[in-house]
Design a protein around this motif. Sequence first.
Motif, PDB file in Angstrom:
ATOM      1  N   HIS A   5       9.593  81.313  68.142  1.00  0.00           N
ATOM      2  CA  HIS A   5       9.659  80.734  66.806  1.00  0.00           C
ATOM      3  C   HIS A   5      10.267  79.335  66.877  1.00  0.00           C
ATOM      4  O   HIS A   5      11.060  79.021  67.784  1.00  0.00           O
ATOM      5  CB  HIS A   5      10.534  81.595  65.888  1.00  0.00           C
ATOM      6  N   GLY A   6       9.903  78.515  65.919  1.00  0.00           N
ATOM      7  CA  GLY A   6      10.473  77.177  65.823  1.00  0.00           C
ATOM      8  C   GLY A   6      10.723  76.799  64.381  1.00  0.00           C
ATOM      9  O   GLY A   6      10.007  77.236  63.474  1.00  0.00           O
ATOM     10  N   LEU A   7      11.772  75.978  64.162  1.00  0.00           N
ATOM     11  CA  LEU A   7      12.126  75.534  62.817  1.00  0.00           C
ATOM     12  C   LEU A   7      12.672  74.114  62.935  1.00  0.00           C
ATOM     13  O   LEU A   7      13.386  73.787  63.893  1.00  0.00           O
ATOM     14  CB  LEU A   7      13.144  76.487  62.208  1.00  0.00           C
ATOM     15  N   TRP A   8      12.324  73.265  61.978  1.00  0.00           N
ATOM     16  CA  TRP A   8      12.821  71.882  61.970  1.00  0.00           C
ATOM     17  C   TRP A   8      14.037  71.817  61.054  1.00  0.00           C
ATOM     18  O   TRP A   8      13.969  72.133  59.869  1.00  0.00           O
ATOM     19  CB  TRP A   8      11.733  70.928  61.473  1.00  0.00           C
ATOM     20  N   VAL A 105       2.777  72.509  72.888  1.00  0.00           N
ATOM     21  CA  VAL A 105       2.305  73.637  72.073  1.00  0.00           C
ATOM     22  C   VAL A 105       0.964  73.293  71.422  1.00  0.00           C
ATOM     23  O   VAL A 105       0.066  74.134  71.325  1.00  0.00           O
ATOM     24  CB  VAL A 105       3.350  74.003  71.003  1.00  0.00           C
ATOM     25  N   ALA A 106       0.808  72.047  70.976  1.00  0.00           N
ATOM     26  CA  ALA A 106      -0.445  71.641  70.332  1.00  0.00           C
ATOM     27  C   ALA A 106      -1.603  71.594  71.310  1.00  0.00           C
ATOM     28  O   ALA A 106      -2.764  71.744  70.918  1.00  0.00           O
ATOM     29  CB  ALA A 106      -0.269  70.271  69.670  1.00  0.00           C
ATOM     30  N   ALA A 107      -1.312  71.406  72.593  1.00  0.00           N
ATOM     31  CA  ALA A 107      -2.380  71.206  73.579  1.00  0.00           C
ATOM     32  C   ALA A 107      -2.950  72.494  74.141  1.00  0.00           C
ATOM     33  O   ALA A 107      -4.074  72.505  74.648  1.00  0.00           O
ATOM     34  CB  ALA A 107      -1.856  70.346  74.733  1.00  0.00           C
ATOM     35  N   GLY A 108      -2.221  73.596  74.092  1.00  0.00           N
ATOM     36  CA  GLY A 108      -2.731  74.803  74.736  1.00  0.00           C
ATOM     37  C   GLY A 108      -2.200  76.072  74.120  1.00  0.00           C
ATOM     38  O   GLY A 108      -1.270  76.051  73.314  1.00  0.00           O
ATOM     39  N   PRO A 109      -2.795  77.211  74.501  1.00  0.00           N
ATOM     40  CA  PRO A 109      -2.363  78.495  73.947  1.00  0.00           C
ATOM     41  C   PRO A 109      -0.988  78.902  74.448  1.00  0.00           C
ATOM     42  O   PRO A 109      -0.659  78.700  75.620  1.00  0.00           O
ATOM     43  CB  PRO A 109      -3.444  79.471  74.447  1.00  0.00           C
ATOM     44  N   ALA A 110      -0.197  79.430  73.561  1.00  0.00           N
ATOM     45  CA  ALA A 110       1.123  79.949  73.904  1.00  0.00           C
ATOM     46  C   ALA A 110       1.502  80.965  72.832  1.00  0.00           C
ATOM     47  O   ALA A 110       1.040  80.868  71.691  1.00  0.00           O
ATOM     48  CB  ALA A 110       2.160  78.821  73.979  1.00  0.00           C
ATOM     49  N   PRO A 111       2.339  81.952  73.178  1.00  0.00           N
ATOM     50  CA  PRO A 111       2.725  82.969  72.190  1.00  0.00           C
ATOM     51  C   PRO A 111       3.765  82.432  71.213  1.00  0.00           C
ATOM     52  O   PRO A 111       4.953  82.740  71.297  1.00  0.00           O
ATOM     53  CB  PRO A 111       3.296  84.087  73.067  1.00  0.00           C
ATOM     54  N   VAL A 112       3.324  81.580  70.285  1.00  0.00           N
ATOM     55  CA  VAL A 112       4.246  80.942  69.347  1.00  0.00           C
ATOM     56  C   VAL A 112       3.916  81.378  67.931  1.00  0.00           C
ATOM     57  O   VAL A 112       2.804  81.804  67.626  1.00  0.00           O
ATOM     58  CB  VAL A 112       4.187  79.399  69.458  1.00  0.00           C
ATOM     59  N   SER A 113       4.881  81.252  67.042  1.00  0.00           N
ATOM     60  CA  SER A 113       4.739  81.651  65.651  1.00  0.00           C
ATOM     61  C   SER A 113       3.919  80.624  64.879  1.00  0.00           C
ATOM     62  O   SER A 113       3.682  79.508  65.334  1.00  0.00           O
ATOM     63  CB  SER A 113       6.122  81.789  65.007  1.00  0.00           C
ATOM     64  N   ASP A 114       3.527  81.018  63.662  1.00  0.00           N
ATOM     65  CA  ASP A 114       2.795  80.095  62.793  1.00  0.00           C
ATOM     66  C   ASP A 114       3.633  78.861  62.466  1.00  0.00           C
ATOM     67  O   ASP A 114       3.102  77.754  62.345  1.00  0.00           O
ATOM     68  CB  ASP A 114       2.394  80.797  61.495  1.00  0.00           C
ATOM     69  N   GLY A 115       4.942  79.059  62.318  1.00  0.00           N
ATOM     70  CA  GLY A 115       5.797  77.924  61.997  1.00  0.00           C
ATOM     71  C   GLY A 115       5.816  76.884  63.100  1.00  0.00           C
ATOM     72  O   GLY A 115       5.673  75.682  62.852  1.00  0.00           O
ATOM     73  N   LEU A 116       5.992  77.328  64.343  1.00  0.00           N
ATOM     74  CA  LEU A 116       6.011  76.390  65.463  1.00  0.00           C
ATOM     75  C   LEU A 116       4.635  75.759  65.656  1.00  0.00           C
ATOM     76  O   LEU A 116       4.517  74.581  66.005  1.00  0.00           O
ATOM     77  CB  LEU A 116       6.467  77.114  66.735  1.00  0.00           C
ATOM     78  N   ARG A 117       3.582  76.543  65.426  1.00  0.00           N
ATOM     79  CA  ARG A 117       2.226  75.988  65.537  1.00  0.00           C
ATOM     80  C   ARG A 117       2.012  74.898  64.483  1.00  0.00           C
ATOM     81  O   ARG A 117       1.371  73.878  64.745  1.00  0.00           O
ATOM     82  CB  ARG A 117       1.210  77.109  65.357  1.00  0.00           C
ATOM     83  N   TRP A 118       2.542  75.096  63.267  1.00  0.00           N
ATOM     84  CA  TRP A 118       2.408  74.077  62.218  1.00  0.00           C
ATOM     85  C   TRP A 118       3.150  72.800  62.605  1.00  0.00           C
ATOM     86  O   TRP A 118       2.628  71.694  62.434  1.00  0.00           O
ATOM     87  CB  TRP A 118       2.950  74.635  60.908  1.00  0.00           C
ATOM     88  N   LEU A 119       4.347  72.929  63.126  1.00  0.00           N
ATOM     89  CA  LEU A 119       5.102  71.750  63.561  1.00  0.00           C
ATOM     90  C   LEU A 119       4.346  70.995  64.648  1.00  0.00           C
ATOM     91  O   LEU A 119       4.316  69.754  64.660  1.00  0.00           O
ATOM     92  CB  LEU A 119       6.478  72.171  64.070  1.00  0.00           C
TER      93      LEU A 119
END
Length: 1019
Positions: A5-8, A105-119
């Motif tokens: 997960h990621g959060l700004w 994260v933007a360049a390739g597949p990784a097991p990340v949350s929707d939030g981190l994918r949006w960032l």
Amino acid sequence: MLLVHGLWTRGQRLALWVEAPRRRPGPARAADLAELARTAPRADALARALGSPATATLPVLLPCTPAGRPAASAGRPRADLRLLPVDLAVVELRGARAVEVLTEVAAGPAPVSDGLRWLAHVAAGARRAVDAGHVVPDLHGGGDRFTARWVPLPDRSFGRWRTAVAAACPPVLRAERSPGGPAQALDLLDDVCAVVVDVLVADRTRDVVPHDLPEGAALRDWLLGLRTGEPLPGTGGAGNLPALARRVREWQRSGDDAGYDVLLRVVEPDPREDVPAELADGHLDTTAEDDPADLTWRLQARLRPRDDPSLVLTLDEARADAGAASRADAEDPLLVLLTGTARAGSAHPPLKRLLGGRTDAAAGAGVDLSIEELLDLVEDGGPRLAAAGIALQLPRHWTRKALSFSLTASAAQPGAITDPRTRQADLLDFRWQAALGDSPVTEAELLALAASKSSLVRFRGEWVQVDAEALRRSAAFLRRRGNGRATLVDVLAALGAGRDLPGPVTSVDARGVLGDLLSGDAAQRLPELPDPPGLRAQLRPYQRRGLTWLATMSRWRLGAVLADDMGLGKTLQLLALLAHERDQEPGPTLLVCPMSVVGNWAAEAARFVPGLRVHVHHGPGRARGEDLVALAAGCDLVLTTYGLVVRDVTDLAAVAWHRVALDEAQHVKNAGTRQARAVRAIGAAHRVALTGTPVENRLEDLRAILDTTNPGLLGSAASFRDAFAVPIEKLGQEEPARRLAVVTRPFVLRRVKTDPAVAGDLPEKIEMTVRANLTPEQAALYRRTVDDLTERLARTGEDPGGMSRRGLVLAALTRLKQICNHPAHFLGDSSGVLHRGRHRSGKLELLDDVVAAARQDGEKVLCFTQFAEFGHLLVPHLSDLTGEPVPFLHGGVPRRARDAMVAGFAEDDGPGVLLLSLRAGGTGLNLTAANHVVHLDRWWNPAVEDQATDRAFRIGQHRQVQVRKFVSAGTVEERVDDVITRKRGLAESVVGSGEGWITELDADALHDLVRLGDDAVGE
């Protein structure tokens, strides 16, 4: 399954944490990093960040269980969750390190949350702005603290992107607890963009030295801040940063509002101010001297101020406007015009010849256009120019209109429709009416328009784009077939087969009973017949309307398709029709049905119309030849099977049948099969088809059934495919769907359980998709099968349409389904259902729970599978679980044993669980003793599954029906479940096939469909 997960944060830092099964979210562990390396080997920056030992505490609000534990982000939403404060241990990244992770994260597949994918998506957009040079320096802040930074240019395109992306911001990104309340999506987006742009631009401008400026000047402080990134004091000294910040904002806004857009304008020849009065009553505005081919059109280049788009200026007017503005940063109008016309030529190459070197002419009176150049510019160039940001303005009275047709029909002899002697062959008066747009046109008008031989005509005060060839064909059609007399079926066959029709049909108008038939409202509007004498049942209102409709169609000798949902009493309605006609002695009815329901028909006839003379044509001693003719003459109803129709077609065709009725008529949906040809070879005065699924997978199903009841109505299979199947199924066109509905509506009566007139008679049905995890044994077998398929396909090297490749894929799909059911089903090794008391299959464990709970409540269960071998595997296990015999109804069960199973299950003290194969038990049976239905494996055909469900959800059911469809999580079953849901729209749009579409997928798409997901294996 691991999820990052990621959060700004409000402090402009990227906070990262890990969610893993069975523990509180927080920092990554060694096992998490190992799993990340396995599933996303290229996520180096993310792995380094998560491996950092330094952590911080982030106060957030997260959905939590009643026990106060943060809920898992995957899976179904739970109603008992509450937002509670949580202190998360996170890794915080700032500046270049945060940008590096987001870029990865933007360049390739990784097991990340929707939030981190949006960032990461926001960071990618900011990077594109930097690469394109669409960035400007900014001075942001207020009070005693300012920050100098680079930001994306705040123009219109960035504003649209910014608004759209902010609208998709996941709620978790606003979870940080702060005195100022939740962060706003637009603020988050702007902060991320500013940091990304600032980092990237700083790397590229590190060695840029600003010009010497007076020491302490606000501008110098700003430029130095752009280089160092250090905060700037807003007060004190000579640096008046608040005033400079306002000037910076005004300068940024001027970049979007100042200047001009290029506009290309088409000017019509000799424009007329008013439409002559004589045109108001329908006369054409077409004369020899204003033939579009002989007139001169002009193309002009104009400028439109961005801050006042209602103005359209010539080059001279734009120059005067720019001079009056006296702005130092004003654009040169000539340069704007030259670059704009050059862009127009790149977007639509024919404009290079028209405008190249002729800017003065285009900016003045305009350049000449031929009619061909004009139409090419409008039809081909218009969309290209719009995509390039250049507007194309057409004359005010310019429209594009299509030709359409309407049909008016009425009985040739008034009152003949209600006459009992009226027959299908009686004639109708009909007339076709053409229209251009909304305006009716006559044959003479069409000929006058077609005489211009142009796709641009002057019509009633407007320049109208039309299809010149369609004009000619329409005039010819009206001349040959514009009006006359024909039978109802012939008139509708012309409409349905599309013979000679040069345009779409928008309406069919008729009156009286004929109008009711054509509108599809006959069942509601016809005077209802009473319940027939001799019928030992009380018809429900919708069933009585069905009887009335069937009797009217029979009187007209029009073939009928009774397509009520399964369980609404199609059998009773047909038996009521036979009872209604019995006093008239019309002759015998031949009813063809699957073998599995012959006994049910005989029993229902004896129950509801005991006086009906019924004969079952079956068995080695069945009557043949003249004996059959004589026997049938003394009967009201003769029952036989689709298989016997093929064998005895000659004998059956020799009988003078009053009616041929087809139960489960989807058996003739493939018109080329022997049984479909045999059914069509048997003559009858009237034909009826009974089916709950008039469209199973393709519209051709409907055509084949209607061709059996009303031959020729929808034309040949080839013409139907071109006129309807391809436009509706492949292209999603609405007009062919409407026309098909007009043609088929008189001959198809369909009521569904959700209709207001029907729903009150039925209990509630609850459908749910239940996901089962695989056991480790199943997962290993599944993964091995996918790897084997991938290796075999790579060796074949065949294109997706190749037969050997299709065979490999279909065989693999079958194996994967078997593995999802049970390892023993796939291996076929007679091994046990359980291993050391533990389940080897996630589905079977779920099934045990469902069956145990239902039996504890005294309720019964139907279990459907498409695999007979799986059913045999389950019988002893379920018998042990319930302590009672579990019958299995499949294709190998003889007719008497099948009838005994159904009767025994209906008894109160009968078995509590009935296993059925989908093919043998999915149609024709009444099993309302059960109110639980379980689909153990998916047939991947919603119509077939609904038929099976309707064994329990039908008239006679008085309890809530619960339908569970088992799907193995993370497998091809779960991914195809979405396709099953979408396929339902096809049948509903007009009144999808198996796994075939999967074999057409390319290697990457196929692998993505069948791969084993990370969430497949349970604990």
